[in-house]
Design a protein around this motif. Structure first.
Motif, PDB file in Angstrom:
ATOM      1  N   LEU A 119       1.175  -3.287  -2.151  1.00 53.79           N
ATOM      2  CA  LEU A 119       0.860  -1.685  -1.766  1.00 53.79           C
ATOM      3  C   LEU A 119       0.832  -1.327  -0.463  1.00 53.79           C
ATOM      4  O   LEU A 119       1.117  -0.421   0.083  1.00 53.79           O
ATOM      5  CB  LEU A 119      -0.431  -1.362  -2.500  1.00 53.79           C
ATOM      6  CG  LEU A 119      -0.645  -1.674  -3.993  1.00 53.79           C
ATOM      7  CD1 LEU A 119      -2.066  -1.427  -4.577  1.00 53.79           C
ATOM      8  CD2 LEU A 119       0.309  -0.488  -4.632  1.00 53.79           C
ATOM      9  N   LEU A 120       0.402  -2.238   0.567  1.00 54.90           N
ATOM     10  CA  LEU A 120       0.160  -1.906   1.715  1.00 54.90           C
ATOM     11  C   LEU A 120       1.741  -1.974   2.641  1.00 54.90           C
ATOM     12  O   LEU A 120       1.874  -1.105   3.347  1.00 54.90           O
ATOM     13  CB  LEU A 120      -0.785  -2.989   2.528  1.00 54.90           C
ATOM     14  CG  LEU A 120      -1.010  -2.638   3.890  1.00 54.90           C
ATOM     15  CD1 LEU A 120      -1.640  -1.450   4.365  1.00 54.90           C
ATOM     16  CD2 LEU A 120      -2.002  -3.665   4.645  1.00 54.90           C
TER      17      LEU A 120
ATOM     18  N   ALA B 176       3.298   1.353   1.541  1.00 55.02           N
ATOM     19  CA  ALA B 176       2.921   2.574   2.183  1.00 55.02           C
ATOM     20  C   ALA B 176       3.477   2.594   3.727  1.00 55.02           C
ATOM     21  O   ALA B 176       3.455   3.422   4.302  1.00 55.02           O
ATOM     22  CB  ALA B 176       1.068   2.501   2.473  1.00 55.02           C
ATOM     23  N   LEU B 177       3.557   1.269   4.275  1.00 55.53           N
ATOM     24  CA  LEU B 177       4.444   1.185   5.741  1.00 55.53           C
ATOM     25  C   LEU B 177       5.830   1.596   5.469  1.00 55.53           C
ATOM     26  O   LEU B 177       6.290   2.324   6.491  1.00 55.53           O
ATOM     27  CB  LEU B 177       4.147   0.077   6.187  1.00 55.53           C
ATOM     28  CG  LEU B 177       2.951  -0.527   6.479  1.00 55.53           C
ATOM     29  CD1 LEU B 177       2.873  -2.404   7.148  1.00 55.53           C
ATOM     30  CD2 LEU B 177       2.095   0.251   7.668  1.00 55.53           C
TER      31      LEU B 177
ATOM     32  N   ALA C 236       7.069   3.677   3.277  1.00 51.34           N
ATOM     33  CA  ALA C 236       6.953   5.077   2.661  1.00 51.34           C
ATOM     34  C   ALA C 236       7.275   6.233   3.629  1.00 51.34           C
ATOM     35  O   ALA C 236       8.275   7.152   3.187  1.00 51.34           O
ATOM     36  CB  ALA C 236       5.713   5.549   1.889  1.00 51.34           C
TER      37      ALA C 236
ATOM     38  N   THR D 191       9.182   7.484  -3.236  1.00 49.44           N
ATOM     39  CA  THR D 191       9.000   6.141  -3.333  1.00 49.44           C
ATOM     40  C   THR D 191      10.157   5.389  -4.038  1.00 49.44           C
ATOM     41  O   THR D 191      10.100   4.205  -4.223  1.00 49.44           O
ATOM     42  CB  THR D 191       7.571   6.144  -3.936  1.00 49.44           C
ATOM     43  OG1 THR D 191       7.749   6.715  -5.271  1.00 49.44           O
ATOM     44  CG2 THR D 191       6.584   6.357  -3.349  1.00 49.44           C
TER      45      THR D 191
END
Length: 273
Positions: free
Chosen positions: A72-73, A76-77, A79, A86
């Protein structure tokens, strides 16, 4: 997870962080800029942090959450660089992994590498601490990330290989110091003694790194390659003359006219050439 004292858990986690940072520094040297090292270091902190909290709070859920949280992290970087939302994240990750196979380090830190590098660092760092604590072998926190350091050392650019390796070795030495402290911790934990030992290890690692960096500037130890040097074209050397080798001999009762430079045939009925 078996019960473990807070001091051993803390020292093992610090060993995992330091060794993981050594791997993060080495892997980040493959890419241009400093962003890769920051992303890999973030992955190390995420992996070790979740394992430490899971062992401290006796929660297996936190330990199992390393991969999902890292994904997830990392997503997010990536995206902000996705042009189509996404749905383009898999394409960015695939492009980063496939394009690097034909490039020469240092390579560009493509957006897809943010997820891959963060996930790789988080998994190795978390595995290092988990194995060290569960098997009561604090030195495993140092050994598990070593394959990443070795692999990264083989791919380092020539211009920065020595400096990058020196810093990674410094991190590993500090990780060894904390792992020895965790291994020697019993019922009583002398914080002052351990801090002094860690301080000496940090000073030794700093001196070693400084010595390696200073040695890298000595031209007679590490001469700078000359990429502009070219070898001029040369004619291939002539071979040694070979001796004449007779192919066949002819015996005749009377002299025959022989013509040089022409192909003659023998007429058996006329007994002539």
């Amino acid at each position: 997870a078996p019960a473990v004292s807070p001091a051993v858990l803390a020292m093992s986690s610090i060993s995992g962080v330091l060794s993981g940072l050594g791997a993060a520094w080495m892997l980040g040297g493959i890419f241009r800029g400093s962003q890769a090292r920051l992303v890999a270091g973030l992955g190390v902190l995420v992996g070790v942090g979740l394992v430490y909290l899971g062992l401290r709070l006796r929660s297996e859920l936190l330990q199992y959450a390393v991969v999902p949280v890292a994904l997830l992290l990392g997503a997010a970087l990536v995206a902000p660089a996705a042009g189509a939302g996404t749905s383009s994240l898999p394409a960015l990750v695939k492009d980063a992994a496939t394009s690097s196979q034909i490039l020469q380090p240092p390579i560009d830190f493509a957006p897809g590498w943010r997820l891959l590098l963060l996930l790789l660092a988080a998994v190795f760092a978390a595995s290092a601490v988990s194995f060290a604590v569960s098997l009561s072998r604090p030195r495993l926190a140092v050994l598990v990330p070593l394959p990443l350091i070795v692999a990264g050392a083989l791919l380092q650019p020539t211009s920065s290989a020595i400096a990058t390796s020196a810093v990674s070795i410094g991190f590993v030495m500090m990780a060894l110091a904390t792992s020895y402290a965790a291994d020697g911790t019993g019922e009583k934990f002398d914080a002052g003694f351990e801090l002094r030992r860690i301080g000496r290890s940090v000073a030794t690692a700093a001196l070693l790194v400084g010595a390696l960096l200073a040695a890298s500037q000595l031209s007679f130890l590490f001469p700078n390659p000359s990429p502009d040097r070219t070898v001029p074209p040369q004619r291939p050397p002539a071979g040694q003359p070979q001796a004449d080798v007779p192919l066949y001999s002819v015996n005749s009762d009377h002299p025959l006219p022989l013509r040089l430079g022409a192909i003659d045939v023998s007429d058996l009925t006329a007994r002539a050439w």
